[in-house]
Write a protein that holds these residues in place. Sequence first.
Motif, PDB file in Angstrom:
ATOM      1  N   LEU A 186       0.849  -1.147  -0.062  1.00 17.59           N
ATOM      2  CA  LEU A 186      -0.016   0.141   0.018  1.00 17.59           C
ATOM      3  C   LEU A 186       0.902   1.275  -0.044  1.00 17.59           C
ATOM      4  CD1 LEU A 186      -2.809  -1.010   2.683  1.00 17.59           C
ATOM      5  CD2 LEU A 186      -2.980  -0.944   0.115  1.00 17.59           C
ATOM      6  N   ALA A 187       2.024   1.251   0.650  1.00 21.75           N
ATOM      7  CA  ALA A 187       2.849   2.463   0.834  1.00 21.75           C
ATOM      8  C   ALA A 187       4.199   2.220   0.184  1.00 21.75           C
ATOM      9  CB  ALA A 187       3.122   2.631   2.350  1.00 21.75           C
ATOM     10  N   PRO A 188       4.514   3.199  -0.782  1.00 21.42           N
ATOM     11  CA  PRO A 188       5.626   3.091  -1.481  1.00 21.42           C
ATOM     12  C   PRO A 188       7.010   3.222  -0.727  1.00 21.42           C
ATOM     13  CG  PRO A 188       4.349   4.346  -2.798  1.00 21.42           C
ATOM     14  CD  PRO A 188       3.667   4.104  -1.324  1.00 21.42           C
ATOM     15  N   TYR A 189       6.832   3.838   0.653  1.00 18.06           N
ATOM     16  CA  TYR A 189       7.831   4.102   1.374  1.00 18.06           C
ATOM     17  C   TYR A 189       8.133   2.520   2.070  1.00 18.06           C
ATOM     18  CZ  TYR A 189       8.570   9.031   1.196  1.00 18.06           C
ATOM     19  OH  TYR A 189       8.673  10.328   0.562  1.00 18.06           O
ATOM     20  N   GLY A 190       7.215   1.801   2.430  1.00 18.22           N
ATOM     21  CA  GLY A 190       7.397   0.603   2.936  1.00 18.22           C
ATOM     22  C   GLY A 190       8.092  -0.408   1.849  1.00 18.22           C
ATOM     23  N   ALA A 191       7.778  -0.349   0.387  1.00 15.04           N
ATOM     24  CA  ALA A 191       8.364  -1.048  -0.396  1.00 15.04           C
ATOM     25  C   ALA A 191       9.767  -0.706  -0.493  1.00 15.04           C
ATOM     26  CB  ALA A 191       7.579  -0.740  -1.681  1.00 15.04           C
ATOM     27  N   ALA A 192      10.216   0.612  -0.269  1.00 15.45           N
ATOM     28  CA  ALA A 192      11.456   1.261  -0.357  1.00 15.45           C
ATOM     29  C   ALA A 192      12.378   0.543   0.963  1.00 15.45           C
ATOM     30  CB  ALA A 192      11.469   2.456  -0.280  1.00 15.45           C
ATOM     31  N   ALA A 193      11.532   0.336   1.946  1.00 16.75           N
ATOM     32  CA  ALA A 193      12.302  -0.024   3.019  1.00 16.75           C
ATOM     33  C   ALA A 193      12.867  -1.725   2.802  1.00 16.75           C
ATOM     34  CB  ALA A 193      11.476   0.117   4.265  1.00 16.75           C
ATOM     35  N   MET A 194      11.834  -2.527   2.315  1.00 19.99           N
ATOM     36  CA  MET A 194      11.928  -3.641   2.138  1.00 19.99           C
ATOM     37  C   MET A 194      13.062  -3.692   1.009  1.00 19.99           C
ATOM     38  SD  MET A 194      10.096  -5.653   3.777  1.00 19.99           S
ATOM     39  CE  MET A 194      10.463  -4.338   5.118  1.00 19.99           C
ATOM     40  N   GLU A 195      13.146  -2.921   0.158  1.00 24.43           N
ATOM     41  CA  GLU A 195      14.030  -3.151  -0.832  1.00 24.43           C
ATOM     42  C   GLU A 195      15.589  -2.735  -0.469  1.00 24.43           C
ATOM     43  OE1 GLU A 195      15.094  -0.979  -5.284  1.00 24.43           O
ATOM     44  OE2 GLU A 195      13.309  -0.331  -4.375  1.00 24.43           O
ATOM     45  N   ALA A 196      15.647  -1.661   0.548  1.00 25.78           N
ATOM     46  CA  ALA A 196      16.931  -1.512   1.050  1.00 25.78           C
ATOM     47  C   ALA A 196      17.109  -2.761   2.162  1.00 25.78           C
ATOM     48  CB  ALA A 196      16.542  -0.203   2.160  1.00 25.78           C
ATOM     49  N   LEU A 197      16.450  -3.170   2.683  1.00 28.31           N
ATOM     50  CA  LEU A 197      16.859  -4.464   3.428  1.00 28.31           C
ATOM     51  C   LEU A 197      17.352  -5.531   2.875  1.00 28.31           C
ATOM     52  CD1 LEU A 197      13.826  -4.112   6.141  1.00 28.31           C
ATOM     53  CD2 LEU A 197      16.293  -3.853   6.673  1.00 28.31           C
ATOM     54  N   ASP A 198      16.776  -5.683   1.741  1.00 28.99           N
ATOM     55  CA  ASP A 198      17.229  -6.906   0.782  1.00 28.99           C
ATOM     56  C   ASP A 198      18.712  -6.406   0.305  1.00 28.99           C
ATOM     57  OD1 ASP A 198      15.088  -8.457   0.518  1.00 28.99           O
ATOM     58  OD2 ASP A 198      14.035  -7.433  -0.748  1.00 28.99           O
ATOM     59  N   HIS A 199      18.943  -5.124   0.078  1.00 29.33           N
ATOM     60  CA  HIS A 199      20.038  -4.753  -0.310  1.00 29.33           C
ATOM     61  C   HIS A 199      21.231  -4.957   0.642  1.00 29.33           C
ATOM     62  CE1 HIS A 199      23.354  -1.846  -1.777  1.00 29.33           C
ATOM     63  NE2 HIS A 199      22.512  -1.863  -2.833  1.00 29.33           N
ATOM     64  N   ILE A 200      20.804  -4.676   1.730  1.00 29.66           N
ATOM     65  CA  ILE A 200      21.972  -4.953   2.663  1.00 29.66           C
ATOM     66  C   ILE A 200      21.752  -6.290   3.555  1.00 29.66           C
ATOM     67  CG2 ILE A 200      21.956  -2.474   3.213  1.00 29.66           C
ATOM     68  CD1 ILE A 200      20.266  -2.565   5.670  1.00 29.66           C
ATOM     69  N   GLY A 201      21.072  -7.177   3.092  1.00 28.44           N
ATOM     70  CA  GLY A 201      20.835  -8.475   3.496  1.00 28.44           C
ATOM     71  C   GLY A 201      20.271  -8.656   4.894  1.00 28.44           C
ATOM     72  N   LEU A 202      19.445  -7.905   5.291  1.00 36.03           N
ATOM     73  CA  LEU A 202      18.710  -8.227   6.567  1.00 36.03           C
ATOM     74  C   LEU A 202      17.344  -7.994   6.605  1.00 36.03           C
ATOM     75  CD1 LEU A 202      20.812  -5.325   8.534  1.00 36.03           C
ATOM     76  CD2 LEU A 202      21.110  -7.765   8.756  1.00 36.03           C
ATOM     77  N   ARG A 203      16.833  -8.462   5.510  1.00 38.33           N
ATOM     78  CA  ARG A 203      15.379  -8.602   5.433  1.00 38.33           C
ATOM     79  C   ARG A 203      14.822  -9.505   6.331  1.00 38.33           C
ATOM     80  NH1 ARG A 203      11.605  -7.946   0.229  1.00 38.33           N
ATOM     81  NH2 ARG A 203       9.435  -8.294   1.392  1.00 38.33           N
ATOM     82  N   GLU A 204      15.411 -10.808   6.517  1.00 39.63           N
ATOM     83  CA  GLU A 204      15.214 -11.780   7.428  1.00 39.63           C
ATOM     84  C   GLU A 204      14.991 -11.406   8.878  1.00 39.63           C
ATOM     85  OE1 GLU A 204      16.360 -15.717   6.622  1.00 39.63           O
ATOM     86  OE2 GLU A 204      15.951 -15.772   4.408  1.00 39.63           O
ATOM     87  N   VAL A 205      16.175 -10.589   9.283  1.00 42.05           N
ATOM     88  CA  VAL A 205      16.431 -10.468  10.545  1.00 42.05           C
ATOM     89  C   VAL A 205      15.360  -9.239  10.943  1.00 42.05           C
ATOM     90  CG1 VAL A 205      17.842  -8.938  12.004  1.00 42.05           C
ATOM     91  CG2 VAL A 205      18.943 -10.642  10.421  1.00 42.05           C
ATOM     92  N   VAL A 206      15.112  -8.438  10.300  1.00 40.63           N
ATOM     93  CA  VAL A 206      13.872  -7.415  10.485  1.00 40.63           C
ATOM     94  C   VAL A 206      12.587  -7.891  10.403  1.00 40.63           C
ATOM     95  CG1 VAL A 206      13.012  -5.314   9.728  1.00 40.63           C
ATOM     96  CG2 VAL A 206      15.677  -5.430   9.694  1.00 40.63           C
ATOM     97  N   THR A 207      12.297  -8.784   9.489  1.00 39.07           N
ATOM     98  CA  THR A 207      10.856  -9.368   9.286  1.00 39.07           C
ATOM     99  C   THR A 207      10.513  -9.908  10.515  1.00 39.07           C
ATOM    100  OG1 THR A 207      11.088  -9.454   6.858  1.00 39.07           O
ATOM    101  CG2 THR A 207       9.280 -11.113   7.810  1.00 39.07           C
TER     102      THR A 207
END
Length: 247
Positions: free
Chosen positions: A133-154
């Motif tokens: 719903l929110a482009p800033y949320g999508a950007a956050a997920m993209e940034a987390l993927d980029h730095i390899g921390l998506r699973e940690v944060v999720t």
Amino acid sequence: MRKIIFFVQLLTLTSVFPVYADVLVAVANNFYLPSQKLAEKFEQETGEKIEISTGSTGQLYAQIKNGAPFDIFLAADQARPKALADEGLSLEAKTYAQGILVLWSPDPRLIDKEGAVLDSQQYAYIAVADPKLAPYGAAAMEALDHIGLREVVTAKQVVGKGLNATYQYVDSGNAQLGFLAYSQVIDKIKAKQGSFWKVPTSTYQPILQDAVLMKAAANKVSAVAFMDYLQSEAGRQLIADYGYEVP
């Protein structure tokens, strides 16, 4: 019975979208504060009343598709305004701002200048806006993927339906930190309240925010004038003052 149903629907519609406004504007959560200031200054200069409704870009887009009588849509992305133009509901979209993503906490000691806190055990919950719903949320997920921390944060995230809800999670203490728009916390950052990390723009696609004038308002002088005001020198300066890049 049909007359009663129609009357109830009409009452509901007018309670959500006040009839006293000259221009009805749908505004993505991240741009709510600057839009209020823009509306205030526009009204001072022209006498025209701007009524603002805010929500996530996805929510507002759905409302417009379902017939909400907005004159202008200030989105947090380019995809939904383009879709409205492609569907013949609006005129051509114009980019009015480029947003900046930040990680912010009211705790002045929590977030370091490199964002290393994300890979730590120093927080129980982190707030992120719904990326659907929110482009800033999508950007956050993209940034987390980029730095390899998506699973940690999720594993520790709470999801807000929009940036306003996401901010409330953090401000209330239900989440110790969260990904927000720079514009939401710029006043707190300037006042040195809390701690923050400006997420490197190289880790996510540019958050280009487009505005559209609905076709039904194409001949509405006040709505056209407000769109022009967004692109004016005064409008652009106000937008920049809230931490946006201005095209």
